[in-house]
Design a protein around this motif. Structure first.
Motif, PDB file in Angstrom:
ATOM      1  N   THR A  82      36.206  37.557 -12.975  1.00  0.00           N
ATOM      2  CA  THR A  82      35.189  36.911 -11.860  1.00  0.00           C
ATOM      3  C   THR A  82      33.726  37.207 -12.259  1.00  0.00           C
ATOM      4  O   THR A  82      32.684  36.574 -11.735  1.00  0.00           O
ATOM      5  CB  THR A  82      35.623  37.804 -10.524  1.00  0.00           C
ATOM      6  OG1 THR A  82      35.500  39.277 -10.752  1.00  0.00           O
ATOM      7  CG2 THR A  82      36.771  37.298 -10.056  1.00  0.00           C
ATOM      8  N   VAL A  83      33.473  38.276 -12.923  1.00  0.00           N
ATOM      9  CA  VAL A  83      32.080  38.775 -13.201  1.00  0.00           C
ATOM     10  C   VAL A  83      31.472  37.553 -14.438  1.00  0.00           C
ATOM     11  O   VAL A  83      30.378  37.122 -14.169  1.00  0.00           O
ATOM     12  CB  VAL A  83      31.847  40.004 -14.016  1.00  0.00           C
ATOM     13  CG1 VAL A  83      30.602  40.240 -14.583  1.00  0.00           C
ATOM     14  CG2 VAL A  83      32.268  41.209 -13.054  1.00  0.00           C
ATOM     15  N   ALA A  84      32.343  37.078 -15.197  1.00  0.00           N
ATOM     16  CA  ALA A  84      31.960  36.232 -16.356  1.00  0.00           C
ATOM     17  C   ALA A  84      31.617  34.955 -15.437  1.00  0.00           C
ATOM     18  O   ALA A  84      31.139  33.926 -16.089  1.00  0.00           O
ATOM     19  CB  ALA A  84      32.921  36.194 -17.296  1.00  0.00           C
ATOM     20  N   PHE A  85      32.601  34.530 -14.524  1.00  0.00           N
ATOM     21  CA  PHE A  85      32.430  33.277 -13.694  1.00  0.00           C
ATOM     22  C   PHE A  85      31.351  33.104 -12.827  1.00  0.00           C
ATOM     23  O   PHE A  85      30.820  32.100 -12.556  1.00  0.00           O
ATOM     24  CB  PHE A  85      33.818  33.235 -12.950  1.00  0.00           C
ATOM     25  CG  PHE A  85      33.891  31.941 -12.063  1.00  0.00           C
ATOM     26  CD1 PHE A  85      33.853  30.617 -12.700  1.00  0.00           C
ATOM     27  CD2 PHE A  85      34.085  32.003 -10.761  1.00  0.00           C
ATOM     28  CE1 PHE A  85      34.106  29.490 -12.055  1.00  0.00           C
ATOM     29  CE2 PHE A  85      34.025  30.861  -9.940  1.00  0.00           C
ATOM     30  CZ  PHE A  85      34.090  29.565 -10.589  1.00  0.00           C
ATOM     31  N   ALA A  86      30.798  34.323 -12.342  1.00  0.00           N
ATOM     32  CA  ALA A  86      29.613  34.283 -11.379  1.00  0.00           C
ATOM     33  C   ALA A  86      28.500  33.343 -11.596  1.00  0.00           C
ATOM     34  O   ALA A  86      28.033  32.537 -10.794  1.00  0.00           O
ATOM     35  CB  ALA A  86      29.267  35.835 -11.189  1.00  0.00           C
ATOM     36  N   PRO A  87      28.036  33.216 -13.013  1.00  0.00           N
ATOM     37  CA  PRO A  87      26.959  32.496 -13.319  1.00  0.00           C
ATOM     38  C   PRO A  87      27.079  30.932 -12.929  1.00  0.00           C
ATOM     39  O   PRO A  87      26.208  30.229 -12.920  1.00  0.00           O
ATOM     40  CB  PRO A  87      26.567  32.937 -14.598  1.00  0.00           C
ATOM     41  CG  PRO A  87      27.146  34.150 -14.997  1.00  0.00           C
ATOM     42  CD  PRO A  87      28.398  34.144 -14.178  1.00  0.00           C
ATOM     43  N   ILE A  88      28.278  30.652 -13.040  1.00  0.00           N
ATOM     44  CA  ILE A  88      28.637  29.317 -13.204  1.00  0.00           C
ATOM     45  C   ILE A  88      29.475  28.763 -11.337  1.00  0.00           C
ATOM     46  O   ILE A  88      29.733  27.491 -11.335  1.00  0.00           O
ATOM     47  CB  ILE A  88      29.436  28.560 -14.047  1.00  0.00           C
ATOM     48  CG1 ILE A  88      30.712  29.455 -14.320  1.00  0.00           C
ATOM     49  CG2 ILE A  88      28.522  28.571 -15.401  1.00  0.00           C
ATOM     50  CD1 ILE A  88      31.670  28.913 -15.460  1.00  0.00           C
TER      51      ILE A  88
END
Length: 462
Positions: A82-88
């Protein structure tokens, strides 16, 4: 949930996400065979309009195959970062496509978001892209892996040397291996598809390949592409296993048709890691995929073949493989009818895998009953090299006499490396130079068989 879009006064309805993704896909024979895909070009465009406005978060929250009944779905959901997904996370599919093509999506940024991208997101974005878009985005991504050498660095193009033989004749395989090495191929892996898929035959082939590798100090990997359960047994018997190979697919049922599960793959990975044969790294897995595999097994669950193919990359990603490649035209024209469909599928597969952080290569290939020829393969190998593919498969004369299909030749690898100024894996390049097999410009010494210690062994007077 249903989706809809209007085009030229006609309203199109798509009953669920699977239907929408299938209708948005470029036309291909496999989807037609499955009764999927758009019924007209207008419906395809309408589906793409609807898909472009769909939030990525909606795709994340919609299971293509039920979580409770499919271990690949569980893997995708449970491993999502979810952290990696946050910017997109705020983007729609169309917005994601535009962002991927922007300057903001550079190599470091794309690597950072990879754990947050699901296969369905990658597949959805690809359906809104032209071929050049797939090439442009993939060319920005590098996925680097290591075992005895380093695969995937910018400025390199590795190759799998595939010395297959219709009867597994050891001398025939050895001659083809030597031939490929003289052309500077084999840095990704020297990998044999056995004609006889048994533990005993696998041990014999591995022992022969390992002897060649050890005798000449070749910084590469060897592999016999036997079933994963055979490899586990070979390891238990002390066989010379570098890489564990297995064909994989994008649903639990499709993997079951291959006689494999995620648990078996984990057991094999642990067994290979225990051998500690890698000198630079511990990426010990090698996977092959291909559009149409799930459909041919009747295990696609109503998902279009490109999307279910992308789900296989989530399986691959979980095992930190050294190599993954799509055998893009191998399954046949029932799934990819002609050269245009094969080229498109190869670029899609490479884009989706790289976006997910998978070290992707390709077997640029076709069967003789497909509407394709070597000119089509010349186009795809060139486009994939521009796109930064990790490795390509090469066989003697571009004709695999055991598997009876057409691939690339040793000469093709020389053409691509010379044309684009890319080289083998750096450790392998150093070995070629130590063996005096390249000139001062890094070109193979092909015209004079007396040059180089390895070349002299192949000469009549060696």
């Amino acid at each position: 949930m249903a989706y809809s879009s209007s085009l030229d006064g006609t309203r199109y309805r798509f009953d669920d996400l699977r239907t929408l993704l299938a209708a948005a896909s470029p036309a291909r024979s496999g989807d037609s065979l499955a009764g999927l895909g758009a019924r007209s070009d207008a419906e395809r465009v309408a589906a793409r309009y609807a898909l472009a406005d769909l939030p990525l978060r909606h795709i994340l929250d919609t299971a293509m195959v039920p979580y409770e009944s499919d271990d690949v779905t569980r893997l995708i959901v449970d491993s999502h970062d979810t952290v990696a997904f946050a910017p997109i996370a705020h983007l729609t599919v169309g917005g994601f496509r535009d962002w991927l093509l922007s300057h903001a999506a550079d190599e470091a940024t794309l690597a950072a978001i990879a754990p947050g991208v699901t296969p369905e997101m990658a597949a959805a974005a690809s359906k809104l892209m032209r071929n050049q878009d797939l090439i442009r985005v993939a060319s920005k991504i590098r996925v680097v892996t290591r075992f005895r050498n380093t695969i995937g660095l910018r400025g390199t193009l590795a190759s799998r040397l595939q010395p297959n033989h219709p009867t597994d004749d050891m001398r025939g395989i050895a001659v083809s291996t030597l031939d490929g090495l003289l052309y500077g191929t084999g840095d990704a892996v020297i990998g044999v598809n056995p004609a006889t898929d048994s533990v005993e035959n696998g041990i014999a082939l591995l022992d022969m390949l390992d002897q060649v590798r050890s005798q000449y100090g070749i910084p590469t990997q060897t592999c016999v592409l036997t079933h994963v359960t055979n490899t586990i047994e070979i390891i238990a018997r002390g066989g010379a296993v570098d890489l564990v190979f297995q064909s994989i697919a994008g649903t639990e049922d499709a993997n079951r048709s291959f006689g494999v599960s995620l648990a078996v793959l984990r057991e094999a990975q642990d067994a290979a890691l225990s051998l500690r044969r890698g000198t630079l790294g511990d990426n010990v897995m090698y996977f092959e995929t291909g559009q149409g595999a799930a459909l041919s097994a009747g295990a696609h669950h109503g998902i279009d073949q490109q999307t279910v193919e992308a789900r296989a990359y989530a399986v691959a990603r979980a095992f930190r493989p050294l190599l993954v490649n799509t055998v893009v035209g191998f399954i046949g024209p029932e799934y990819l009818y002609d050269g245009k469909q094969i080229i498109r599928a190869g670029l899609e597969d490479h884009f989706c895998a790289k976006l997910l952080g998978v070290p992707m290569g390709c077997d640029v290939c076709y069967t003789n009953h497909a509407e394709a020829d070597q000119d089509d393969m010349d186009g795809l190998m060139t486009l994939l090299t521009v796109a930064g593919v990790n490795f390509l498969i090469v066989v003697p004369g571009a004709d695999d006499v055991m598997l009876s299909y057409q691939s690339l030749s040793f000469h093709d690898m020389l053409t691509l490396r010379g044309l684009f100024g890319v080289g083998p894996a750096p450790e392998f390049a150093d070995w070629l130079d130590r063996m005096d097999m390249r000139d001062t410009d890094g070109r193979m010494r092909l015209l004079d068989p007396q040059h180089g210690r390895l070349a002299r062994l192949a000469s009549p007077h060696g």
